[in-house]
Design a protein around this motif. Structure first.
Motif, PDB file in Angstrom:
ATOM      1  N   PRO A  38       0.839  -1.128   0.011  1.00  0.00           N
ATOM      2  CA  PRO A  38      -0.096   0.286  -0.229  1.00  0.00           C
ATOM      3  C   PRO A  38       0.968   1.319   0.005  1.00  0.00           C
ATOM      4  CG  PRO A  38       0.038  -0.909   2.226  1.00  0.00           C
ATOM      5  CD  PRO A  38       0.874  -2.024   1.290  1.00  0.00           C
ATOM      6  N   MET A  39       0.537   2.339  -0.823  1.00  0.00           N
ATOM      7  CA  MET A  39       1.281   3.412  -0.817  1.00  0.00           C
ATOM      8  C   MET A  39       0.802   4.489   0.079  1.00  0.00           C
ATOM      9  SD  MET A  39       3.323   3.211  -3.435  1.00  0.00           S
ATOM     10  CE  MET A  39       3.691   1.677  -2.618  1.00  0.00           C
ATOM     11  N   ILE A  40       1.609   4.776   1.345  1.00  0.00           N
ATOM     12  CA  ILE A  40       1.225   5.818   2.131  1.00  0.00           C
ATOM     13  C   ILE A  40       1.999   6.966   1.634  1.00  0.00           C
ATOM     14  CG2 ILE A  40       1.443   6.218   4.637  1.00  0.00           C
ATOM     15  CD1 ILE A  40       0.195   3.687   3.939  1.00  0.00           C
ATOM     16  N   ILE A  41       0.879   7.917   0.985  1.00  0.00           N
ATOM     17  CA  ILE A  41       1.458   9.208   0.385  1.00  0.00           C
ATOM     18  C   ILE A  41       1.224  10.630   1.105  1.00  0.00           C
ATOM     19  CG2 ILE A  41       1.011  10.120  -1.762  1.00  0.00           C
ATOM     20  CD1 ILE A  41      -0.413   7.604  -2.920  1.00  0.00           C
ATOM     21  N   PRO A  42       2.094  11.278   1.570  1.00  0.00           N
ATOM     22  CA  PRO A  42       1.861  12.438   2.092  1.00  0.00           C
ATOM     23  C   PRO A  42       1.411  13.457   1.234  1.00  0.00           C
ATOM     24  CG  PRO A  42       4.148  11.541   2.751  1.00  0.00           C
ATOM     25  CD  PRO A  42       3.507  10.823   1.783  1.00  0.00           C
ATOM     26  N   LYS A  43       0.559  14.339   1.819  1.00  0.00           N
ATOM     27  CA  LYS A  43      -0.149  15.565   0.933  1.00  0.00           C
ATOM     28  C   LYS A  43       1.171  16.040   0.000  1.00  0.00           C
ATOM     29  CE  LYS A  43      -2.855  19.682   1.370  1.00  0.00           C
ATOM     30  NZ  LYS A  43      -3.466  20.491   2.247  1.00  0.00           N
ATOM     31  N   GLY A  44       0.853  16.255  -1.283  1.00  0.00           N
ATOM     32  CA  GLY A  44       1.920  16.931  -2.229  1.00  0.00           C
ATOM     33  C   GLY A  44       3.035  15.839  -2.762  1.00  0.00           C
ATOM     34  N   HIS A  45       2.995  14.601  -2.223  1.00  0.00           N
ATOM     35  CA  HIS A  45       3.687  13.597  -2.920  1.00  0.00           C
ATOM     36  C   HIS A  45       2.960  12.807  -3.838  1.00  0.00           C
ATOM     37  CE1 HIS A  45       6.976  13.643   0.492  1.00  0.00           C
ATOM     38  NE2 HIS A  45       6.206  14.608   0.994  1.00  0.00           N
ATOM     39  N   VAL A  46       3.479  12.109  -4.665  1.00  0.00           N
ATOM     40  CA  VAL A  46       2.951  11.436  -5.785  1.00  0.00           C
ATOM     41  C   VAL A  46       3.558  10.115  -5.923  1.00  0.00           C
ATOM     42  CG1 VAL A  46       2.601  11.266  -8.217  1.00  0.00           C
ATOM     43  CG2 VAL A  46       2.862  13.614  -7.282  1.00  0.00           C
ATOM     44  N   SER A  47       2.605   9.155  -6.243  1.00  0.00           N
ATOM     45  CA  SER A  47       2.965   7.614  -6.395  1.00  0.00           C
ATOM     46  C   SER A  47       2.923   7.455  -7.984  1.00  0.00           C
ATOM     47  CB  SER A  47       1.976   6.724  -5.596  1.00  0.00           C
ATOM     48  OG  SER A  47       1.999   5.522  -6.109  1.00  0.00           O
ATOM     49  N   PHE A  48       4.161   6.632  -8.215  1.00  0.00           N
ATOM     50  CA  PHE A  48       4.192   6.585  -9.786  1.00  0.00           C
ATOM     51  C   PHE A  48       4.127   4.741  -9.935  1.00  0.00           C
ATOM     52  CE2 PHE A  48       5.862  10.819  -9.624  1.00  0.00           C
ATOM     53  CZ  PHE A  48       5.612  11.331 -10.666  1.00  0.00           C
ATOM     54  N   HIS A  49       3.498   4.468 -11.057  1.00  0.00           N
ATOM     55  CA  HIS A  49       3.675   3.035 -11.277  1.00  0.00           C
ATOM     56  C   HIS A  49       3.759   2.841 -12.548  1.00  0.00           C
ATOM     57  CE1 HIS A  49      -0.578   3.437 -11.328  1.00  0.00           C
ATOM     58  NE2 HIS A  49      -0.814   2.747 -12.148  1.00  0.00           N
ATOM     59  N   HIS A  50       4.425   1.616 -13.195  1.00  0.00           N
ATOM     60  CA  HIS A  50       4.812   1.174 -14.378  1.00  0.00           C
ATOM     61  C   HIS A  50       3.445   0.554 -15.064  1.00  0.00           C
ATOM     62  CE1 HIS A  50       6.182  -1.181 -17.485  1.00  0.00           C
ATOM     63  NE2 HIS A  50       7.199  -0.491 -17.533  1.00  0.00           N
ATOM     64  N   CYS A  51       3.347   1.108 -16.054  1.00  0.00           N
ATOM     65  CA  CYS A  51       2.110   0.411 -16.797  1.00  0.00           C
ATOM     66  C   CYS A  51       1.767  -1.016 -16.961  1.00  0.00           C
ATOM     67  CB  CYS A  51       2.152   0.963 -18.391  1.00  0.00           C
ATOM     68  SG  CYS A  51       3.260   0.307 -19.629  1.00  0.00           S
ATOM     69  N   ARG A  52       2.572  -1.902 -16.340  1.00  0.00           N
ATOM     70  CA  ARG A  52       2.654  -3.240 -16.214  1.00  0.00           C
ATOM     71  C   ARG A  52       2.446  -3.528 -14.756  1.00  0.00           C
ATOM     72  NH1 ARG A  52       2.198  -6.538 -20.389  1.00  0.00           N
ATOM     73  NH2 ARG A  52       2.735  -5.693 -22.654  1.00  0.00           N
ATOM     74  N   THR A  53       2.520  -2.804 -13.820  1.00  0.00           N
ATOM     75  CA  THR A  53       2.493  -2.776 -12.459  1.00  0.00           C
ATOM     76  C   THR A  53       0.817  -3.356 -11.982  1.00  0.00           C
ATOM     77  OG1 THR A  53       4.208  -1.462 -12.016  1.00  0.00           O
ATOM     78  CG2 THR A  53       2.881  -2.081 -10.163  1.00  0.00           C
ATOM     79  N   TYR A  54       0.674  -4.325 -11.538  1.00  0.00           N
ATOM     80  CA  TYR A  54      -0.780  -4.673 -10.970  1.00  0.00           C
ATOM     81  C   TYR A  54      -0.961  -3.860  -9.984  1.00  0.00           C
ATOM     82  CZ  TYR A  54      -1.665  -8.733 -13.815  1.00  0.00           C
ATOM     83  OH  TYR A  54      -2.052  -9.735 -14.673  1.00  0.00           O
ATOM     84  N   HIS A  55      -1.941  -3.313  -9.889  1.00  0.00           N
ATOM     85  CA  HIS A  55      -2.498  -2.338  -8.955  1.00  0.00           C
ATOM     86  C   HIS A  55      -4.031  -2.460  -8.480  1.00  0.00           C
ATOM     87  CE1 HIS A  55      -2.602   0.064 -12.436  1.00  0.00           C
ATOM     88  NE2 HIS A  55      -3.664   0.845 -11.900  1.00  0.00           N
ATOM     89  N   GLY A  56      -4.572  -1.831  -7.419  1.00  0.00           N
ATOM     90  CA  GLY A  56      -5.894  -2.013  -6.956  1.00  0.00           C
ATOM     91  C   GLY A  56      -5.969  -0.974  -5.850  1.00  0.00           C
ATOM     92  N   SER A  57      -7.129  -0.912  -5.073  1.00  0.00           N
ATOM     93  CA  SER A  57      -7.528  -0.057  -4.077  1.00  0.00           C
ATOM     94  C   SER A  57      -8.771  -0.630  -3.337  1.00  0.00           C
ATOM     95  CB  SER A  57      -7.696   1.438  -4.167  1.00  0.00           C
ATOM     96  OG  SER A  57      -8.853   1.600  -5.010  1.00  0.00           O
ATOM     97  N   GLY A  58      -8.691  -0.422  -1.900  1.00  0.00           N
ATOM     98  CA  GLY A  58     -10.008  -1.116  -1.118  1.00  0.00           C
ATOM     99  C   GLY A  58     -10.823   0.084  -0.572  1.00  0.00           C
ATOM    100  N   ALA A  59     -11.444  -0.248   0.345  1.00  0.00           N
ATOM    101  CA  ALA A  59     -12.704   0.725   0.750  1.00  0.00           C
ATOM    102  C   ALA A  59     -12.078   1.949   1.314  1.00  0.00           C
ATOM    103  CB  ALA A  59     -13.511  -0.029   1.704  1.00  0.00           C
TER     104      ALA A  59
END
Length: 303
Positions: A220-241
């Motif tokens: 899980p990406m813990i992202i502080p305000k103003g920071h950005v999470s980048f991922h490659h186009c072949r990286t599996y990802h999703g998100s929960g509730a």
């Protein structure tokens, strides 16, 4: 390159210090994701909240000239579900002005090892604080699977929350190293993940991991305000509730390197695959969709 263009994409010394290091670029290549330093000020993030609230209230600077058949576009009558609104960079000048910050493009260019970065697509996302809302749970998928009309294997996505974003808010979660996997052939790329059974996609993820002799490690990406999470186009990802007491607001900014172009792509039954851009962008000299069209795919950064 003219001096004017050089100045347009120039970074300050302080901004250059925020770029990924060589070691971080290598780690991105191996793991498929990267969490940036602080690229946006609190004021810029607050402006995004205000601008998108105006957008939800009905303000746009322009509308798409036509509605592509696979457009994600929340409107109030759809109720208190997770909202997705494609082409926010086209419809809102306030939002576009922040998304086109050269520093963001320069970070993406470092990760993709590209000399140019253009917008591919942008989606405004609003995940309401409703733990039982099924639309809040985004099943496992890789973006490249749905971009079959693209020639590039270096495309990437910047996930930009407007506030601190953690597991409680249903942050984006990566499958570590999955960008290096070979995908099991045969899955229909026109069956969008948002309209598929979550259990089926969980099984497909497990099958792809087994196919590659890999384990599924969810980060899980813990992202502080103003920071950005980048991922490659072949990286599996999703998100929960979203378990918090306030909405999760973000923009998913899909990016293409300068070499990306349209390619014809057919399903096994011979049916052509198309992307929403294909009915919007200008045509190139061969009469094909032009993914360099600055109206819909503006340049963020160029070396």
């Amino acid at each position: 390159m003219t001096a004017e263009l050089t100045d347009q994409y120039a970074l300050t010394e302080a901004e250059r210090a925020l770029l990924p290091t060589d070691d971080e670029v290598a780690e991105y290549a191996a793991r498929g994701w990267y969490l940036s330093r602080k690229l946006f000020s609190d004021a810029e993030m607050d402006t995004l909240v205000e601008a998108t609230e105006r957008f939800y209230a009905g303000h746009t600077d322009r509308r798409l000239p036509l509605r592509p058949p696979n457009l994600a576009y929340w409107t109030p009558e759809k109720g208190d579900v997770q909202r997705h609104n494609d082409y926010i960079h086209y419809e809102s000048d306030e939002v576009a002005a922040i998304l086109r910050k050269p520093l963001l493009g320069a970070v993406a260019a470092r990760l993709a090892r590209a000399e140019e970065i253009r917008v591919w697509q942008s989606t405004l996302i609003f995940k309401p604080p409703r733990p039982q809302e099924q639309s809040n749970q985004v099943p496992w998928h890789m973006d490249r699977h749905y971009w079959q009309t693209c020639t590039s294997e270096r495309m990437l996505t910047a996930f930009i929350p407007f506030h601190d974003c953690d597991e409680r808010m249903g942050t984006i979660t990566m499958v570590d190293g999955s960008n290096t996997w070979t995908e099991i052939p045969g899955d229909d790329s026109t069956r969008h993940f948002a309209h598929r059974d979550k259990a089926e996609l969980e099984q497909l993820l497990a099958a792809n991991a087994a196919h590659n002799g890999a384990e599924v490690r969810k980060i899980p990406m813990i992202i502080p305000k103003g920071h950005v999470s980048f991922h490659h186009c072949r990286t599996y990802h999703g998100s929960g509730a979203n378990l918090a007491d306030h909405p999760r607001r973000a923009i998913s900014l899909h990016l293409q390197d300068g070499d990306n172009r349209f390619r014809p792509y057919l399903k096994p039954d011979g049916t052509p695959v198309f992307y929403n851009h294909d009915v919007l962008v200008r045509r190139n000299d061969e009469g094909m969709p032009d993914y360099t069209d600055p109206t819909y795919c503006p340049t963020l950064w160029r070396k």
